[in-house]
Scaffold this motif. Structure first.
Motif, short mmCIF file in Angstrom:
data_model
loop_
_atom_site.label_atom_id
_atom_site.label_comp_id
_atom_site.label_asym_id
_atom_site.label_seq_id
_atom_site.Cartn_x
_atom_site.Cartn_y
_atom_site.Cartn_z
N ALA A 1 -5.22 1.77 8.51
CA ALA A 1 -6.14 2.90 8.37
C ALA A 1 -7.43 2.47 7.67
CB ALA A 1 -5.46 4.02 7.59
N LEU A 2 -7.31 1.69 6.61
CA LEU A 2 -8.49 1.26 5.86
C LEU A 2 -9.33 0.26 6.65
CD1 LEU A 2 -7.02 0.87 2.27
CD2 LEU A 2 -8.30 2.79 3.22
N ALA B 1 -11.76 5.94 8.45
CA ALA B 1 -10.80 5.38 7.48
C ALA B 1 -10.35 6.45 6.49
CB ALA B 1 -11.43 4.20 6.75
N GLY C 1 -1.21 1.95 6.10
CA GLY C 1 -2.33 2.22 5.22
C GLY C 1 -3.41 1.16 5.32
N TYR D 1 -2.40 9.99 6.15
CA TYR D 1 -1.22 9.22 5.77
C TYR D 1 -0.66 9.69 4.43
CZ TYR D 1 1.66 4.97 5.27
OH TYR D 1 2.70 4.08 5.14
N ASN E 1 0.12 4.94 -1.38
CA ASN E 1 0.33 6.13 -0.56
C ASN E 1 1.39 7.08 -1.11
OD1 ASN E 1 -0.69 7.28 2.01
ND2 ASN E 1 1.48 7.31 2.52
N TYR F 1 0.83 -1.21 0.00
CA TYR F 1 0.00 0.00 0.00
C TYR F 1 0.86 1.25 0.00
CZ TYR F 1 -3.49 3.45 1.40
OH TYR F 1 -4.30 4.57 1.45
N SER F 2 1.87 1.29 0.86
CA SER F 2 2.73 2.46 0.92
C SER F 2 3.46 2.69 -0.40
CB SER F 2 3.76 2.31 2.05
OG SER F 2 3.13 2.37 3.31
N ALA G 1 -6.54 7.73 6.12
CA ALA G 1 -5.87 7.52 4.84
C ALA G 1 -5.38 8.85 4.26
CB ALA G 1 -6.81 6.82 3.86
#
Length: 253
Positions: free
Chosen positions: A210-211, A92, A207, A99, A42, A37-38, A96
């Protein structure tokens, strides 16, 4: 007459969004060890935010402050608002966005020619508050608004412990590397790593955490997902501590 270089250090640049994004693409940190994800969501999102902030003439510290506002809003909702589907989705989204903006401030600083010690300090302080506040807010929200077994409250407390140790270790690793003349993560090579490693690291990605709060309105779903992420983070810490100790042991004396 003001040059482009002078403008890039402060005033809004005469560059379009596309040109700014192209410049940002050359100012990225390496992806070695970055979770999926990062790496693929992100950082590109942060790049867009950084380009927009650059065009608006915002400073990296201003972007850090906006990131902190979004994150603090999400954390506050966890502790103060009864769980529901809309509330979970809002949490969320706030986390997000916070982030993504957290990735943007560093990119913006590099685009403007480098950050400042004060900016780095501010960024790390916001991260430290986020690491502690998020899990404590989960414990408070579960205690106030749900009928979970009291033992379940140990999950966010344990998650908090693990995340704090990881955060401290990463900061200490960087400080010791710099002190002993070794390359830090920011100075290291920008090599790419295989997709498999990024996938394996996905459960430890902030991430993803967060989701996961999108399910906060359904406690029976959220708690197992959250606990699984906490367990993955704990396993990561156990393995990383061995690796980090060996790296520190190899530093010049």
């Amino acid at each position: 007459m003001t040059t482009v270089a002078e403008r890039s250090a402060g005033d809004s640049p005469p560059l379009g969004l596309r040109a700014t994004l192209d410049r940002l693409a050359t100012a990225q940190k390496g992806s070695a060890g970055a979770p999926l994800y990062s790496r693929f969501v992100n950082r590109p999102l942060g790049r867009v935010f950084a380009a927009l902030a650059f065009g608006a003439g915002l400073s990296p510290n201003a972007v850090t402050a906006v990131s902190a506002v979004f994150t603090a809003t999400g954390v506050a909702m966890l502790a103060l608002v009864p769980p529901s589907v809309p509330m979970g989705l809002a949490v969320a989204a706030c986390l997000a966005l916070g982030y993504g903006l957290d990735a943007a401030d560093g990119q913006l600083a590099r685009l403007r020619g480098g950050g400042s010690p004060a900016g780095e300090w501010l960024d790390h302080m916001v991260d430290a508050a986020k690491v502690v506040g998020l899990h404590l807010a989960v414990a408070i929200g579960l205690y106030r608004f749900t009928d979970v077994d009291p033992a379940v409250l140990l999950v966010p407390l344990g998650f908090c412990f693990v995340d704090v140790v990881i955060f401290f270790a990463m900061m200490l690793n960087e400080a010791l590397r710099a002190q002993h003349g070794a390359a830090t993560r920011a100075q290291g090579p920008t090599q790419q790593v295989g997709i498999a490693r990024s996938v394996l690291a996905l459960p430890t990605d902030y991430g993803v955490l967060a989701l996961s709060f999108a399910f906060f309105g359904a406690t029976s779903v959220f708690v197992p997902v959250y606990a699984a992420l906490g367990l993955a983070e704990g396993l990561f810490l156990a393995l990383a501590l061995v690796k980090w100790f060996r790296e520190m042991d190899r530093l010049p004396r």
